[in-house]
Design an enzyme around this catalytic site. Structure first.
Site, PDB file in Angstrom:
ATOM      1  N   ARG A  44     -22.943  15.606 -23.992  1.00 45.16           N
ATOM      2  CA  ARG A  44     -22.471  16.814 -23.323  1.00 45.16           C
ATOM      3  C   ARG A  44     -21.559  17.623 -24.247  1.00 45.16           C
ATOM      4  O   ARG A  44     -20.491  17.129 -24.635  1.00 45.16           O
ATOM      5  CB  ARG A  44     -21.675  16.399 -22.080  1.00 45.16           C
ATOM      6  CG  ARG A  44     -20.994  17.542 -21.370  1.00 45.16           C
ATOM      7  CD  ARG A  44     -19.942  17.050 -20.382  1.00 45.16           C
ATOM      8  NE  ARG A  44     -19.316  18.178 -19.738  1.00 45.16           N
ATOM      9  CZ  ARG A  44     -18.147  18.123 -19.113  1.00 45.16           C
ATOM     10  NH1 ARG A  44     -17.494  16.978 -19.033  1.00 45.16           N
ATOM     11  NH2 ARG A  44     -17.641  19.201 -18.566  1.00 45.16           N
ATOM     12  N   ALA A  89     -13.463  18.766 -14.044  1.00 42.56           N
ATOM     13  CA  ALA A  89     -13.157  20.082 -13.472  1.00 42.56           C
ATOM     14  C   ALA A  89     -12.358  19.986 -12.170  1.00 42.56           C
ATOM     15  O   ALA A  89     -11.674  20.951 -11.793  1.00 42.56           O
ATOM     16  CB  ALA A  89     -14.447  20.867 -13.252  1.00 42.56           C
ATOM     17  N   ARG A 106      -8.813  26.750 -17.004  1.00 44.39           N
ATOM     18  CA  ARG A 106      -8.615  25.336 -17.334  1.00 44.39           C
ATOM     19  C   ARG A 106      -7.161  25.023 -17.678  1.00 44.39           C
ATOM     20  O   ARG A 106      -6.804  23.894 -17.946  1.00 44.39           O
ATOM     21  CB  ARG A 106      -9.498  24.927 -18.514  1.00 44.39           C
ATOM     22  CG  ARG A 106     -10.971  24.926 -18.215  1.00 44.39           C
ATOM     23  CD  ARG A 106     -11.755  24.338 -19.379  1.00 44.39           C
ATOM     24  NE  ARG A 106     -13.119  24.815 -19.346  1.00 44.39           N
ATOM     25  CZ  ARG A 106     -14.108  24.242 -18.624  1.00 44.39           C
ATOM     26  NH1 ARG A 106     -13.867  23.176 -17.925  1.00 44.39           N
ATOM     27  NH2 ARG A 106     -15.323  24.753 -18.647  1.00 44.39           N
ATOM     28  N   ASN A 149     -19.388  14.969 -14.529  1.00 43.53           N
ATOM     29  CA  ASN A 149     -20.028  15.270 -15.821  1.00 43.53           C
ATOM     30  C   ASN A 149     -19.566  14.380 -16.969  1.00 43.53           C
ATOM     31  O   ASN A 149     -20.100  14.452 -18.075  1.00 43.53           O
ATOM     32  CB  ASN A 149     -19.855  16.761 -16.197  1.00 43.53           C
ATOM     33  CG  ASN A 149     -20.404  17.684 -15.135  1.00 43.53           C
ATOM     34  OD1 ASN A 149     -21.556  17.557 -14.762  1.00 43.53           O
ATOM     35  ND2 ASN A 149     -19.584  18.573 -14.594  1.00 43.53           N
ATOM     36  N   ARG A 195      -7.970  26.448 -23.922  1.00 39.67           N
ATOM     37  CA  ARG A 195      -9.298  26.879 -23.493  1.00 39.67           C
ATOM     38  C   ARG A 195      -9.192  28.054 -22.506  1.00 39.67           C
ATOM     39  O   ARG A 195      -8.197  28.763 -22.491  1.00 39.67           O
ATOM     40  CB  ARG A 195     -10.052  25.680 -22.911  1.00 39.67           C
ATOM     41  CG  ARG A 195     -10.263  24.570 -23.970  1.00 39.67           C
ATOM     42  CD  ARG A 195     -11.073  23.411 -23.437  1.00 39.67           C
ATOM     43  NE  ARG A 195     -12.428  23.833 -23.054  1.00 39.67           N
ATOM     44  CZ  ARG A 195     -13.270  23.061 -22.362  1.00 39.67           C
ATOM     45  NH1 ARG A 195     -12.886  21.835 -21.989  1.00 39.67           N
ATOM     46  NH2 ARG A 195     -14.474  23.502 -22.051  1.00 39.67           N
ATOM     47  N   ASN A 233      -9.229  11.016 -15.753  1.00 37.08           N
ATOM     48  CA  ASN A 233      -9.764  12.284 -16.226  1.00 37.08           C
ATOM     49  C   ASN A 233     -10.617  12.806 -15.083  1.00 37.08           C
ATOM     50  O   ASN A 233     -11.737  12.341 -14.872  1.00 37.08           O
ATOM     51  CB  ASN A 233     -10.597  12.109 -17.499  1.00 37.08           C
ATOM     52  CG  ASN A 233     -11.099  13.453 -18.026  1.00 37.08           C
ATOM     53  OD1 ASN A 233     -10.976  14.473 -17.347  1.00 37.08           O
ATOM     54  ND2 ASN A 233     -11.661  13.451 -19.224  1.00 37.08           N
ATOM     55  N   TYR A 285     -16.365  17.905 -26.597  1.00 35.67           N
ATOM     56  CA  TYR A 285     -15.958  16.603 -26.051  1.00 35.67           C
ATOM     57  C   TYR A 285     -16.232  15.418 -26.976  1.00 35.67           C
ATOM     58  O   TYR A 285     -15.906  14.284 -26.623  1.00 35.67           O
ATOM     59  CB  TYR A 285     -16.659  16.373 -24.700  1.00 35.67           C
ATOM     60  CG  TYR A 285     -16.282  17.431 -23.671  1.00 35.67           C
ATOM     61  CD1 TYR A 285     -14.962  17.567 -23.245  1.00 35.67           C
ATOM     62  CD2 TYR A 285     -17.238  18.301 -23.151  1.00 35.67           C
ATOM     63  CE1 TYR A 285     -14.608  18.543 -22.325  1.00 35.67           C
ATOM     64  CE2 TYR A 285     -16.886  19.276 -22.219  1.00 35.67           C
ATOM     65  CZ  TYR A 285     -15.574  19.388 -21.809  1.00 35.67           C
ATOM     66  OH  TYR A 285     -15.214  20.343 -20.898  1.00 35.67           O
ATOM     67  N   ASP A 290      -3.836  14.727  -3.284  1.00 29.70           N
ATOM     68  CA  ASP A 290      -3.334  14.034  -2.100  1.00 29.70           C
ATOM     69  C   ASP A 290      -3.673  12.544  -2.147  1.00 29.70           C
ATOM     70  O   ASP A 290      -2.869  11.703  -1.753  1.00 29.70           O
ATOM     71  CB  ASP A 290      -3.923  14.649  -0.824  1.00 29.70           C
ATOM     72  CG  ASP A 290      -3.329  16.010  -0.500  1.00 29.70           C
ATOM     73  OD1 ASP A 290      -2.319  16.386  -1.134  1.00 29.70           O
ATOM     74  OD2 ASP A 290      -3.883  16.696   0.377  1.00 29.70           O
ATOM     75  N   HIS A 313      -7.347  14.354 -20.849  1.00 29.01           N
ATOM     76  CA  HIS A 313      -8.469  15.254 -21.127  1.00 29.01           C
ATOM     77  C   HIS A 313      -8.863  15.100 -22.578  1.00 29.01           C
ATOM     78  O   HIS A 313      -7.982  15.035 -23.452  1.00 29.01           O
ATOM     79  CB  HIS A 313      -8.099  16.717 -20.851  1.00 29.01           C
ATOM     80  CG  HIS A 313      -7.702  16.935 -19.427  1.00 29.01           C
ATOM     81  ND1 HIS A 313      -8.618  16.940 -18.400  1.00 29.01           N
ATOM     82  CD2 HIS A 313      -6.482  17.075 -18.855  1.00 29.01           C
ATOM     83  CE1 HIS A 313      -7.971  17.087 -17.252  1.00 29.01           C
ATOM     84  NE2 HIS A 313      -6.680  17.169 -17.504  1.00 29.01           N
ATOM     85  N   LEU A 314     -10.152  15.041 -22.818  1.00 26.84           N
ATOM     86  CA  LEU A 314     -10.617  14.948 -24.208  1.00 26.84           C
ATOM     87  C   LEU A 314     -10.280  16.213 -24.980  1.00 26.84           C
ATOM     88  O   LEU A 314      -9.843  16.163 -26.127  1.00 26.84           O
ATOM     89  CB  LEU A 314     -12.133  14.712 -24.235  1.00 26.84           C
ATOM     90  CG  LEU A 314     -12.567  13.378 -23.623  1.00 26.84           C
ATOM     91  CD1 LEU A 314     -13.500  13.615 -22.461  1.00 26.84           C
ATOM     92  CD2 LEU A 314     -13.192  12.482 -24.634  1.00 26.84           C
ATOM     93  N   SER A 315     -10.501  17.349 -24.340  1.00 24.34           N
ATOM     94  CA  SER A 315     -10.226  18.637 -24.979  1.00 24.34           C
ATOM     95  C   SER A 315      -8.793  19.076 -24.672  1.00 24.34           C
ATOM     96  O   SER A 315      -8.173  18.576 -23.723  1.00 24.34           O
ATOM     97  CB  SER A 315     -11.216  19.698 -24.461  1.00 24.34           C
ATOM     98  OG  SER A 315     -11.035  19.899 -23.064  1.00 24.34           O
ATOM     99  N   GLU A 332      -2.679  11.469 -16.759  1.00 28.51           N
ATOM    100  CA  GLU A 332      -3.835  12.374 -16.784  1.00 28.51           C
ATOM    101  C   GLU A 332      -4.335  12.516 -18.225  1.00 28.51           C
ATOM    102  O   GLU A 332      -3.528  12.682 -19.141  1.00 28.51           O
ATOM    103  CB  GLU A 332      -3.380  13.733 -16.233  1.00 28.51           C
ATOM    104  CG  GLU A 332      -4.470  14.781 -16.205  1.00 28.51           C
ATOM    105  CD  GLU A 332      -3.981  16.092 -15.576  1.00 28.51           C
ATOM    106  OE1 GLU A 332      -3.104  16.063 -14.674  1.00 28.51           O
ATOM    107  OE2 GLU A 332      -4.475  17.143 -16.002  1.00 28.51           O
ATOM    108  N   HIS A 339      -8.649  21.017 -11.955  1.00 28.04           N
ATOM    109  CA  HIS A 339      -8.163  22.387 -11.802  1.00 28.04           C
ATOM    110  C   HIS A 339      -8.246  22.900 -10.368  1.00 28.04           C
ATOM    111  O   HIS A 339      -7.770  23.988 -10.078  1.00 28.04           O
ATOM    112  CB  HIS A 339      -8.984  23.307 -12.727  1.00 28.04           C
ATOM    113  CG  HIS A 339      -9.174  22.743 -14.107  1.00 28.04           C
ATOM    114  ND1 HIS A 339      -8.112  22.500 -14.954  1.00 28.04           N
ATOM    115  CD2 HIS A 339     -10.283  22.319 -14.774  1.00 28.04           C
ATOM    116  CE1 HIS A 339      -8.574  21.980 -16.087  1.00 28.04           C
ATOM    117  NE2 HIS A 339      -9.881  21.858 -16.001  1.00 28.04           N
TER     118      HIS A 339
HETATM  119  C1  DQA Z   1     -12.051  17.804 -19.285  1.00 30.12           C
HETATM  120  C2  DQA Z   1     -11.606  19.262 -19.242  1.00 30.12           C
HETATM  121  C3  DQA Z   1     -12.070  19.927 -17.954  1.00 30.12           C
HETATM  122  O1  DQA Z   1     -11.660  21.286 -17.929  1.00 30.12           O
HETATM  123  C4  DQA Z   1     -13.590  19.885 -17.864  1.00 30.12           C
HETATM  124  O2  DQA Z   1     -14.013  20.453 -16.644  1.00 30.12           O
HETATM  125  C5  DQA Z   1     -14.120  18.525 -18.055  1.00 30.12           C
HETATM  126  C6  DQA Z   1     -13.555  17.681 -19.089  1.00 30.12           C
HETATM  127  C7  DQA Z   1     -11.697  17.139 -20.624  1.00 30.12           C
HETATM  128  O3  DQA Z   1     -11.739  15.920 -20.690  1.00 30.12           O
HETATM  129  O4  DQA Z   1     -11.431  17.834 -21.617  1.00 30.12           O
HETATM  130  O5  DQA Z   1     -15.089  18.128 -17.401  1.00 30.12           O
HETATM  131  O6  DQA Z   1     -11.381  17.093 -18.271  1.00 30.12           O
END
Ligand code: DQA
Length: 146
Positions: free
Chosen positions: A17, A76, A110, A10, A106, A73, A22, A86, A99-101, A97, A79
């Site tokens: 989106r 989902a 998540r 996504n 949340r 990134n 985001y 692996d 994440h935008l959010s 790692e 999680h």
């Molecule tokens: C995300 C956070 C994830 O929980 C979510 O499923 C995403 C985007 C983020 O960049 O904040 O697709 O990875």
């Protein structure tokens, strides 16, 4: 120094989106910014996005012995995906790692990452700029190790 930038499901829809969550920056813009930052740092970015878990794993395999580190990134899959964890372990590549959010602010589902325990660092909640911070931190860490 080649750095892989891996984006999961996504994230190809960034820009439109859930912009309140985001932001409005597209994935192409994020990748372009990563490329510019990498050039500034004397590094090179290879970017890949897929909505498919298997394709992400295959891409990680191709970066084995090619890339020096990964910015990821996993969307989902962060999680849920032991297979992705692996694959990261199998490459032995250091990764950050992103994440935008702020996933820790949340929904409860998540707030756990199956990837984070293997990461050298984590950037979340800083929007698209988080990729740049992750890249700078990763390159700095790799340089300090060599
Ligand atoms: C995300 C956070 C994830 O929980 C979510 O499923 C995403 C985007 C983020 O960049 O904040 O697709 O990875």
């Amino acid at each position: 120094m080649i750095i892989g930038v891996l984006n999961g499901p996504n994230l190809n829809l960034l820009g439109t989106r859930e912009p309140a969550v985001y932001g409005t920056t597209t994935l192409d813009e994020i990748v372009a910014r990563c490329g510019a930052v990498a050039a500034e740092l004397g590094a090179e970015v290879r970017a890949f996005q897929s909505n498919s878990e298997g394709a992400l794993i295959d891409q990680l395999h191709t970066w084995r012995g090619v890339a020096c580190g990964i910015v990821i990134n996993a969307g989902a899959y962060t999680h849920t995906s032991l297979a992705l964890r692996d694959a990261l372990a199998a490459t032995s590549l250091p990764f950050v790692e992103v994440h935008l959010s702020n996933v820790y602010a949340r929904e409860p589902e998540r707030r756990h990452s199956v990837l984070a325990s293997g990461a050298i660092g984590l950037v979340c909640g800083l929007g698209a700029s988080g990729y740049e911070f992750a890249l700078r931190g990763l390159v700095q860490t790799l340089r300090s190790r060599s």
